[in-house]
Scaffold this active site. Sequence first.
Site, PDB file in Angstrom:
ATOM      1  CG  ASP A  86      91.399  33.163  -1.379  1.00 43.73           C
ATOM      2  OD1 ASP A  86      92.277  33.856  -0.848  1.00 43.73           O
ATOM      3  OD2 ASP A  86      90.293  33.604  -1.708  1.00 43.73           O
TER       4      ASP A  86
ATOM      5  CD  GLU B 285      84.392  47.449  18.379  1.00 46.08           C
ATOM      6  OE1 GLU B 285      84.720  47.640  19.557  1.00 46.08           O
ATOM      7  OE2 GLU B 285      83.211  47.480  17.988  1.00 46.08           O
TER       8      GLU B 285
ATOM      9  CG  HIS C 230      81.864  50.586  19.095  1.00 50.06           C
ATOM     10  ND1 HIS C 230      81.370  49.339  18.787  1.00 50.06           N
ATOM     11  CD2 HIS C 230      80.788  51.398  19.210  1.00 50.06           C
ATOM     12  CE1 HIS C 230      80.055  49.397  18.700  1.00 50.06           C
ATOM     13  NE2 HIS C 230      79.677  50.639  18.959  1.00 50.06           N
TER      14      HIS C 230
ATOM     15  CE  LYS D 177      91.890  37.424  -1.479  1.00 51.65           C
ATOM     16  NZ  LYS D 177      91.198  36.459  -2.336  1.00 51.65           N
TER      17      LYS D 177
ATOM     18  CB  CYS E 105      77.655  49.032  21.752  1.00 46.48           C
ATOM     19  SG  CYS E 105      76.538  50.334  21.218  1.00 46.48           S
ATOM     20  CE1 TYR E 106      70.207  44.883  21.482  1.00 48.46           C
ATOM     21  CE2 TYR E 106      71.540  42.889  21.571  1.00 48.46           C
ATOM     22  CZ  TYR E 106      70.299  43.506  21.564  1.00 48.46           C
ATOM     23  OH  TYR E 106      69.157  42.744  21.645  1.00 48.46           O
TER      24      TYR E 106
ATOM     25  N   GLY F 159      75.045  46.013  18.213  1.00 48.67           N
ATOM     26  CA  GLY F 159      74.007  45.592  17.265  1.00 48.67           C
ATOM     27  C   GLY F 159      72.974  46.677  17.112  1.00 48.67           C
TER      28      GLY F 159
END
Length: 505
Positions: free
Chosen positions: A218, A163, A161, A363, A80-81, A53
Amino acid sequence: MTSTERLVIVDYGSQYTQLIARRVRELGVYSDIQSWAALSLDETVKGIILSGGPASVYDTNAPALDARVLQHNVPVLGICYGMQLLVQHFGGTVKPGRKEYGQQDITASTHPLFAQPLFTAWMSHGDSAVSLGNLVPIASSASGVAAVMHPTKPVYGVQFHPEVTHTAGGRELLQSFLGICNCKGTWSLDAYIQHVVRDIQQAVGMEQVMALVSGGVDSTVSLMLCSKALQPEQIYALHVDTGLLRRDESKLVVNVLSSVGIPVDAVDASSLFYEALRGVTQPEEKRKRIGDVFVDIAEKKMDERGIHSRNSYLCQGTLYTDLIESGKGHAALIKSHHNVNSPRIKEWRDQGRLIEPNKDLFKDEVRAVGRLLGLPEALVARQPFPGPGLAIRIIGDVTPEKVSLLQKIDALVVQELDAAAVAYWQAFPVLLPVKTVGVKGDGHSYEHVVAIRVVDSIDGMTADWMKVPYGVLQKISSRMTNEIAGVNRVVYDITSKPPATIEWE
Ligand code: XMP
């Protein structure tokens, strides 16, 4: 609930929060993003990841660590944060330190979280942990501590990170954390379909469902899931022509859906939408009014068909991202997706009468479900189109004349991009409420400016403007100013999301 095990990602505002959720899902575990200020944990939560963050943990009013995170007695990974919050909680100190951005070399101890002792990882931080309290270091970078753990509890933190694909071994690190959480990793879109079909059956029982179908992937996927769960006579599918669709869109929708065996009723409600939008210029007001007209039409149609609206359900294609962007929990309201924040839709939701089979999916996951359900690729791969349609691509007030102008422009833009095989995620023109001076033939002109937006994205949460070849842009511009009366200037939108959104309103 669509899974018996899930991971909660606590969002502290990182631009990578969505990515963490996606990575975890790719590893077979359903993940749920929750705001740090509005946590909801139950027995299905097998582990918690605290995101990064932009704040500093030592700021007054910095987003805090909810005490329930550690009381829930499941493994916790701070990123991280998130790591710095854990350091602070366990008695350590975080201070402004040497900034590290981009690829950094990491040296790690032998630990199941790390696939190798030396690797490069993606960093983006200005603060550093200068003392660790009860935590111990398990990896370091040039500027100091790069990973920590608690000596006795399953609590871990990484300054980098995992990810992000630039982090070597990032996927393995997350996989190893899921192992520590004892996750079985059986979540898949096939399993999701089975769960959601059961959920629809339980919710609806023998009652009736009205499905609103726009023709996009959708709403079509939601309808297909209802068809899988219920008897044909329980479902009434309605396509509403809002008068704000692309050129010939309504005809196409009815044809495509009947080609996959879905009968759909179509109603032309253009005049109702134009009337509701008359003189309205504010984006949020446009969205609200459009949402209200949708509900009016749905309720009226239910009455006409003798479906008692107190017992019936409304099915729509809401995505996970629609809910997040419309301010789910304490997430900031970016824009009210018409199918989420309309007060009338909220009434249906509060009464438990909305069926939204995609509300947990991104999506591209919905597209994958569409493929699994056998929908034709032409439908599955269609570019997204917002429910409020061209109304939010006509900046300022919306009139039938402007809609008709924009429909022509839209057809031209899409035709040229497709002819040049540009692999965009979404492409459309925006009609601006400014006119500029030009010279057409030998005469003065004073006509509309059109902006072209072409973006690449995976799930619409972030997007890059596309570097469309100049030749293609030139052809679009030249055809537009020659063939479309009323336009003498074309501009190209070179803004990514963030900071802009994909749509202009
Ligand atoms: P933004 O503009 O928020 O859009 O970056 C992200 C994606 O969502 C679509 N969008 C909507 N879809 N109802 C919808 O069904 C809406 O109100 C709405 N607003 C934006 C947008 O086209 C993009 O694909």
